[in-house]
Design an enzyme around this catalytic site. Sequence first.
Site, PDB file in Angstrom:
ATOM      1  N   GLU A  22      34.246  36.968  44.694  1.00 47.96           N
ATOM      2  CA  GLU A  22      35.303  36.076  45.187  1.00 47.96           C
ATOM      3  C   GLU A  22      36.652  36.374  44.548  1.00 47.96           C
ATOM      4  O   GLU A  22      37.703  36.145  45.152  1.00 47.96           O
ATOM      5  CB  GLU A  22      34.935  34.610  44.952  1.00 47.96           C
ATOM      6  CG  GLU A  22      33.815  34.088  45.839  1.00 47.96           C
ATOM      7  CD  GLU A  22      32.428  34.354  45.255  1.00 47.96           C
ATOM      8  OE1 GLU A  22      32.337  35.034  44.213  1.00 47.96           O
ATOM      9  OE2 GLU A  22      31.434  33.872  45.840  1.00 47.96           O
ATOM     10  N   LYS A  61      31.099  19.343  52.288  1.00 46.02           N
ATOM     11  CA  LYS A  61      30.102  19.733  53.287  1.00 46.02           C
ATOM     12  C   LYS A  61      30.034  18.748  54.460  1.00 46.02           C
ATOM     13  O   LYS A  61      29.995  19.167  55.615  1.00 46.02           O
ATOM     14  CB  LYS A  61      28.746  19.753  52.557  1.00 46.02           C
ATOM     15  CG  LYS A  61      27.718  20.692  53.100  1.00 46.02           C
ATOM     16  CD  LYS A  61      26.528  20.704  52.121  1.00 46.02           C
ATOM     17  CE  LYS A  61      25.263  21.135  52.822  1.00 46.02           C
ATOM     18  NZ  LYS A  61      25.201  22.556  53.146  1.00 46.02           N
ATOM     19  N   MET A  96      46.595  50.674  27.203  1.00 43.88           N
ATOM     20  CA  MET A  96      47.772  49.932  26.757  1.00 43.88           C
ATOM     21  C   MET A  96      47.479  49.179  25.456  1.00 43.88           C
ATOM     22  O   MET A  96      48.344  49.067  24.589  1.00 43.88           O
ATOM     23  CB  MET A  96      48.248  48.971  27.847  1.00 43.88           C
ATOM     24  CG  MET A  96      49.550  48.260  27.508  1.00 43.88           C
ATOM     25  SD  MET A  96      50.847  49.411  27.041  1.00 43.88           S
ATOM     26  CE  MET A  96      51.619  49.705  28.625  1.00 43.88           C
TER      27      MET A  96
HETATM   28  C1  LIG Z   1      41.516  40.764  32.898  1.00 43.44           C
HETATM   29  C2  LIG Z   1      42.234  41.334  31.750  1.00 43.44           C
HETATM   30  N1  LIG Z   1      41.585  41.495  30.562  1.00 43.44           N
HETATM   31  C3  LIG Z   1      42.230  42.028  29.503  1.00 43.44           C
HETATM   32  C4  LIG Z   1      43.527  42.400  29.583  1.00 43.44           C
HETATM   33  C5  LIG Z   1      44.262  42.988  28.389  1.00 43.44           C
HETATM   34  N2  LIG Z   1      44.627  44.380  28.663  1.00 43.44           N
HETATM   35  C6  LIG Z   1      45.880  44.713  29.061  1.00 43.44           C
HETATM   36  S1  LIG Z   1      46.030  46.341  29.398  1.00 43.44           S
HETATM   37  C7  LIG Z   1      44.425  46.634  29.008  1.00 43.44           C
HETATM   38  C8  LIG Z   1      43.866  48.014  29.107  1.00 43.44           C
HETATM   39  C9  LIG Z   1      43.779  48.493  30.500  1.00 43.44           C
HETATM   40  O1  LIG Z   1      42.998  49.661  30.503  1.00 43.44           O
HETATM   41  P1  LIG Z   1      42.968  50.634  31.730  1.00 43.44           P
HETATM   42  O2  LIG Z   1      42.749  49.900  32.971  1.00 43.44           O
HETATM   43  O3  LIG Z   1      42.043  51.743  31.424  1.00 43.44           O
HETATM   44  O4  LIG Z   1      44.472  51.159  31.802  1.00 43.44           O
HETATM   45  P2  LIG Z   1      45.239  52.091  30.775  1.00 43.44           P
HETATM   46  O5  LIG Z   1      46.071  51.201  29.917  1.00 43.44           O
HETATM   47  O6  LIG Z   1      44.240  52.864  29.990  1.00 43.44           O
HETATM   48  O7  LIG Z   1      46.070  52.968  31.650  1.00 43.44           O
HETATM   49  C10 LIG Z   1      43.794  45.452  28.607  1.00 43.44           C
HETATM   50  C11 LIG Z   1      42.396  45.373  28.143  1.00 43.44           C
HETATM   51  C12 LIG Z   1      44.176  42.196  30.832  1.00 43.44           C
HETATM   52  N3  LIG Z   1      45.469  42.475  31.017  1.00 43.44           N
HETATM   53  N4  LIG Z   1      43.509  41.683  31.885  1.00 43.44           N
END
Ligand SMILES: Cc1ncc(C[n+]2csc(CCOP(=O)(O)OP(=O)(O)O)c2C)c(N)n1
Lengths: 560, 159
Positions: free
Chosen positions: A51, A163, A474
């Site tokens: 969802e 419902k 990040m």
């Molecule tokens: C749902 C969610 N959980 C945690 C975070 C914290 N967070 C921000 S960026 C990130 C890493 C994202 O990793 P990826 O998708 O591999 O992208 P990259 O930064 O490696 O390009 C996280 C865990 C978030 N923004 N959203």
Amino acid sequence: MAEMTGAKAVWECLKAEGVKHVFGIPGGAIISTYDALYGETEITHILTRHEQAAAHAADGYARASGRPGVCMTTSGPGATNLVTGILNAYMDSSPVIAISGQVSTTAIGTDAFQEADMLSLMLPITKHNFIVHRIEELPEVFRMAFAIATTGRPGPVHIDLPKDVQLSKAELEIPAKVEYRKPLKLDPTPSEVTRAVELLVHARQPVIYAGGGVIWSGASPELIELAELLQAPVTTSLLGKGAIPEDHPLALGMLGMHGRMVANLAVTECDLLFAVGVRFSDRATGDVHHFAPRAKVVHIDIDAAEIGKNVRVDHAIVADAKRALRAIIEALKQHLRKGRTSEWLERVNSLRRNLAPRMDYDDVPIKPQRAIKEIMEVAGPDAIITTEVGQCQMWAAHFYRVRRPRHFISSGGLGTMGFGFPAAIGAKVACPDHPVIDIAGDGSFLMNSQELATAVENDIPVVVCIFNNSYLGMVKQWQDLFFGKRRSQTYLGKTPDFAKLAQAYGAWGDRASKPSEIGPKLREAMESGKPAVLDIVVDPDEHVLPMVPAGGRLDEPILT
Amino acid sequence: MKNRIFSILCQNAPGVMMRITRVFTRRQINIDSITVGIEPSGLARIILMFKADDKHTELLRHILLKLEPIEAVEVIEPEDSVVREVALIKTNPLPPDQHWRIVEQIERAGGKIIDSREGAIIAEISGEHDQIERLLRSLGPEVLREVARSGQVYISREF
Ligand SMILES: Cc1ncc(C[n+]2csc(CCOP(=O)(O)OP(=O)(O)O)c2C)c(N)n1
Ligand SMILES: [Mg+2]
């Protein structure tokens, strides 16, 4: 007037609002509404696999088309799975109509099976939310829901549908004859326009700062006309990307933490910041005390609650962006002496030349900057780009030159990993003639990768370009920069073979390990006519730079 | 921080109070007093008292105005309005000599005896906040058994 069940009335109401697509998953508390969908030809239902994805798809649909996106779920867990998606739409002012089943009115409050207090849960994360107590209220609730979602500053609306209301029958008139009466100031007053024009003609170093409000109000032509009339450079927020073509000579690119240096410096040096349809997010402003320190600030927004919320404003106009800009342009035409900004433009252009970000790396592993360049060249100006969240998102935001409004769709306010892929599905359903590409991270993609099944089953050929760095990149970047390189819990290790994962779902899948492979393989993915995943192996140690640390000054970024 | 008063005209429906109060809760602003009455039009008038600086007051007003069930938010200046509060008080059973002294004290303060049994008194006093405070303080916890207060209601002096 016709006699019908509440379940039938739901679809009649949606059709009366012009809805063509609904994203959702059925269940016990919404089963009769789904029964009434059986055989319905005017509305296509897209069965998602989660969802949350239905909410994001509806959001992506809305952002790509400008029309409200609709999602539908059962009660309890189905409805609570919407929460992240609905808050995401709320933070980014996207008109999503979410409908969920609820236990019967007689069972509400008894902790019945799959009962969740959605009225309370949705209340703080929607523009407004309803529970339909009696079938007679249903047409009016739907009419109001669409009006609320799309009038003024857009936003999501949730409808809780017990419902027994779906099962009961009544004589109903659809659409209901009700009018939405919330007062709304759309036009600027003459004195507001005069004052704005005065500030503009006296400015020698103006910068226009455009946000999502410009896109929602369809004010891009006015924005460009104003910029050209004034010869003023334009920066945008993340959600404003595409409001002005980013290859326009006056476009500076995005502002903020991961914005273009030229934009950040221009805002720091400008003597007038002309902000339209923005909310001055902390990610855009950095330290507000050093934000546009020399400038008078004009703020145009349709939402009075945004004025002065985050930064001091010298002149506020509460109005629709398009109407306000139109009025200001007409008044300016009487006034303007030409060429006042030429020195400023020289300064800005020399900054732009000296600070132009580099993309032409040939390294292996691939530099993400180069990957963006390759995607941009193959995708073309028609492509709608969605993003996940993280470094991947900021590579796209910083480097990707978006040419049109509604062609860059990203989770701004909430920063929701897992948004980009279902949003791409929604965008593709809304705009089937446009290529749709999700610029994804490996971490983010895994949060909603099950939607490959949705895309394959419903024949929705979107392309996911995974920037595979084996990291929650990040967060890792922050650890590297601010936590002594202590990479706590950010290494993803052996991520799945994304090409094979895609193939297992029946989608197109391949991997690019060298820069020269990206273009041809992306072209192949786009031409496959299938949902596709291109796994781009990128340098895990590359940081998104320059970066303004959280709460830092825009003119004091980290450069290396 | 300054005392603020909002007089909010809104639909009289379930959940409206929750929509309003969470706007304050989220920003860690305590509501000092809240009263609700139904207007002849059928709309509800909610009078809220809280403390906030100018910037927050303006922001809260705009955020409240965005709520769908809210029709109007009036900012009331305490100096330019008529304010009333009602307190109902119940005393402990009092010995006869003290009983009469307390009755006199309440009546002198503008209060009215409503009921009395076995030396205990139920009385009502309405007026300005300070006037009620003074009476309650002078009676003190030895005498008072229970106090029910209405919160303050305001109406602007403008016609
Ligand atoms: C749902 C969610 N959980 C945690 C975070 C914290 N967070 C921000 S960026 C990130 C890493 C994202 O990793 P990826 O998708 O591999 O992208 P990259 O930064 O490696 O390009 C996280 C865990 C978030 N923004 N959203
Ligand atoms: Mg990653």
